[in-house]
Design a protein around this motif. Structure first.
Motif, short mmCIF file in Angstrom:
data_model
loop_
_atom_site.label_atom_id
_atom_site.label_comp_id
_atom_site.label_asym_id
_atom_site.label_seq_id
_atom_site.Cartn_x
_atom_site.Cartn_y
_atom_site.Cartn_z
N ARG A 184 -16.81 10.71 -7.41
CA ARG A 184 -16.63 9.97 -8.45
C ARG A 184 -16.53 10.65 -9.88
O ARG A 184 -15.88 10.22 -10.83
N LYS A 185 -17.06 11.63 -9.97
CA LYS A 185 -17.45 12.63 -11.15
C LYS A 185 -15.93 13.04 -11.42
O LYS A 185 -15.34 13.12 -12.39
N LEU A 186 -15.51 13.80 -10.51
CA LEU A 186 -14.00 14.42 -10.68
C LEU A 186 -12.83 13.58 -10.73
O LEU A 186 -11.92 13.94 -11.42
N LEU A 187 -13.03 12.60 -10.09
CA LEU A 187 -11.66 11.37 -10.21
C LEU A 187 -11.66 10.74 -11.42
O LEU A 187 -10.81 10.47 -11.96
N GLY A 188 -13.04 10.62 -12.06
CA GLY A 188 -13.30 9.68 -13.29
C GLY A 188 -12.53 8.43 -13.13
O GLY A 188 -12.48 7.71 -12.18
N THR A 189 -11.91 7.70 -14.27
CA THR A 189 -11.09 6.31 -13.99
C THR A 189 -9.87 6.78 -14.29
O THR A 189 -9.42 6.72 -15.61
N PRO A 190 -8.89 7.16 -13.55
CA PRO A 190 -7.67 7.38 -13.65
C PRO A 190 -6.82 6.23 -14.15
O PRO A 190 -7.16 4.90 -14.03
N LYS A 191 -6.03 6.41 -15.25
CA LYS A 191 -5.35 5.27 -16.22
C LYS A 191 -4.27 4.69 -15.31
O LYS A 191 -4.08 3.55 -15.37
N HIS A 192 -3.68 5.52 -14.45
CA HIS A 192 -2.62 4.99 -13.37
C HIS A 192 -2.92 5.16 -12.24
O HIS A 192 -2.85 6.47 -11.57
N LEU A 193 -3.57 4.32 -11.38
CA LEU A 193 -4.07 4.27 -10.14
C LEU A 193 -3.75 3.43 -9.11
O LEU A 193 -3.36 2.18 -9.44
N GLN A 194 -2.61 4.06 -8.26
CA GLN A 194 -2.23 3.16 -7.10
C GLN A 194 -2.68 3.38 -5.88
O GLN A 194 -2.68 4.45 -5.16
N LEU A 195 -3.47 2.33 -5.41
CA LEU A 195 -4.38 2.12 -4.29
C LEU A 195 -3.35 1.88 -3.29
O LEU A 195 -2.73 0.84 -3.07
N LEU A 196 -3.40 2.52 -2.03
CA LEU A 196 -2.22 2.52 -0.94
C LEU A 196 -3.21 1.88 0.33
O LEU A 196 -4.55 2.32 0.61
N ASP A 197 -2.36 1.16 1.02
CA ASP A 197 -2.78 0.54 2.37
C ASP A 197 -2.11 1.00 3.45
O ASP A 197 -0.98 0.37 3.91
N GLY A 198 -2.25 2.27 3.88
CA GLY A 198 -1.69 2.98 5.08
C GLY A 198 -0.57 3.63 4.62
O GLY A 198 -0.30 4.07 3.28
N ASP A 199 0.38 3.70 5.50
CA ASP A 199 1.73 4.63 5.40
C ASP A 199 2.50 4.15 4.19
O ASP A 199 2.87 3.23 3.89
N THR A 200 2.94 5.12 3.32
CA THR A 200 3.82 4.95 2.12
C THR A 200 4.73 5.71 1.99
O THR A 200 4.69 6.94 1.58
N ASP A 201 6.02 5.23 1.74
CA ASP A 201 7.28 5.92 1.41
C ASP A 201 7.57 6.12 -0.17
O ASP A 201 7.59 5.17 -0.80
N VAL A 202 6.92 7.18 -0.44
CA VAL A 202 6.90 7.25 -2.09
C VAL A 202 8.28 7.08 -2.87
O VAL A 202 8.18 6.36 -3.81
N PHE A 203 9.36 7.55 -2.29
CA PHE A 203 10.43 7.45 -3.13
C PHE A 203 11.54 6.29 -2.58
O PHE A 203 12.67 6.18 -2.94
N GLY A 204 10.99 5.57 -1.61
CA GLY A 204 11.81 4.68 -1.02
C GLY A 204 12.99 5.17 -0.06
O GLY A 204 13.98 4.25 0.23
N ASP A 205 13.07 6.45 0.17
CA ASP A 205 14.21 7.12 0.86
C ASP A 205 13.86 7.93 2.04
O ASP A 205 14.68 8.46 2.68
N GLY A 206 12.58 7.95 2.31
CA GLY A 206 12.10 8.72 3.60
C GLY A 206 12.00 9.90 3.34
O GLY A 206 11.76 11.00 4.05
N SER A 207 12.07 10.52 1.84
CA SER A 207 12.13 12.09 1.81
C SER A 207 10.52 12.39 1.73
O SER A 207 10.53 13.78 2.05
N VAL A 208 9.82 11.72 1.32
CA VAL A 208 8.24 12.01 1.13
C VAL A 208 7.42 10.84 1.42
O VAL A 208 7.40 9.72 0.86
N THR A 209 6.65 11.13 2.58
CA THR A 209 5.97 9.86 3.02
C THR A 209 4.66 10.12 3.22
O THR A 209 4.06 11.29 3.72
N LEU A 210 3.53 9.44 2.73
CA LEU A 210 2.01 9.75 2.98
C LEU A 210 1.81 8.90 4.10
O LEU A 210 2.29 7.74 4.41
N VAL A 211 0.98 9.64 5.04
CA VAL A 211 0.80 9.24 6.20
C VAL A 211 -0.69 9.21 6.31
O VAL A 211 -1.55 9.99 6.29
#
Ligand SMILES: [Zn+2]
Length: 299
Positions: A184-211
């Motif tokens: 909690r201390k190290l993360l602080g309160t990020p100005k731009h925080l995107q909370l994800l629910d499962g796998d996420t295709d970051v650039f929408g083209d399959g090049s970089v995917t959070l799993v």
């Protein structure tokens, strides 16, 4: 053995029908990219984000190596996709630089040291922290989020389950409670925080995917990167700490969910077969020492 059998089956399927292989990827891991159509990231750089000495390896290899010390690497990765940059984990805090006493997340167990800052390594390839579009976090242990506060303009990508967990009341495991408070201390309160629910295709083209690979922590994730010459590479996060643990399905005692940890390692094995992917293990110092280091890169 199991791994080899799977690999063999997948090879046979791939050889008999390309279409079948694609169908397999699409059904087994539905949000993951189609291996034959995924876009490419241009570059993947490894940054040295610290190293650590732990006094009892058995925390990571239950039942074995009791009281033996072990050295781990701490690794961050930087990915270029078009004019955007994604930083995967942020490592040990820069305040630990050249501090002989080191820095710790759990002082009785492990001490981290830092020889190079994130800022200086970015500068070596002409980047400032403000150039980083996304900071994607595998999970919220301090050695992965130590420098998030240095990147206040980046969009932080993390799993909602992880954010909810560090905000939840303390449980019975004191080590886990300490790690959550530090997170909690190290993360602080990020100005731009995107909370994800499962796998996420970051650039929408399959090049970089959070799993999604929970188990080490409730919202742990790994990263699948597709490169033109290197093919698919999986960045582990802490889904596994050592190659030997991956072979033995060994789960560290600090992990929050043993069954989920095993299921996540299994998922990574299936992906390695589907994508013919290499696995780069963040903390496995022996493996890390063999990998390219910034300014060198994978493309
Ligand atoms: Zn870690």
């Amino acid at each position: 053995m199991l791994k080899h059998t799977r690999t063999a089956i997948l090879s046979i399927l791939a050889a008999s029908s390309l279409l079948l292989d694609v169908t397999l990827a699409a059904t087994a891991d539905s949000k993951l990219p189609d291996a034959t159509r995924a876009g490419f990231a241009e570059k993947l750089y490894r940054l040295d984000c610290g190293h650590s000495l732990a006094n009892d390896e058995s925390v990571w290899t239950p039942g074995e190596n009791v009281g033996r010390s072990i050295e781990f690497s701490s690794t961050c990765w930087l990915i270029q996709r078009g004019n955007k940059w994604l930083l995967w984990d942020t490592g040990v805090p820069e305040s630990a630089l050249n501090d002989p006493k080191g820095w710790s997340t759990l002082p009785e167990l492990i001490v981290y040291h830092l020889d190079k800052t994130l800022t200086d390594q970015l500068a070596a390839i002409g980047l400032k922290t403000s150039d980083i579009t996304y900071v994607a976090l595998s999970h919220t242990h301090g050695d992965h989020i130590g420098n998030v506060l240095l990147l206040p303009n980046s969009t932080v990508l993390m799993q909602r389950a992880e954010y909810t967990w560090i905000s939840s009341p303390d449980g019975t495991n004191d080590n886990v409670n300490q790690l959550k408070a530090l997170a909690r201390k190290l993360l602080g309160t990020p100005k731009h925080l995107q909370l994800l629910d499962g796998d996420t295709d970051v650039f929408g083209d399959g090049s970089v995917t959070l799993v999604s690979t929970p188990g080490h922590t409730p919202g742990h994730q790994s990263l699948l990167v597709h490169l033109m010459n290197s093919g698919f590479i999986i960045l582990s996060g802490d889904v596994v700490h050592l190659e030997e643990n991956f072979e033995k399905n060994a789960v560290p005692s600090l992990n929050t969910d043993e069954a989920a940890s095993i299921a996540s390692m299994d998922r990574i094995r299936r992906m390695m077969a589907t994508y013919n992917a290499k696995l780069f293990i963040n903390h496995d110092k022996a493996q890390t020492d063999t990998l390219k280091l910034l300014p060198a890169f994978y493309d």
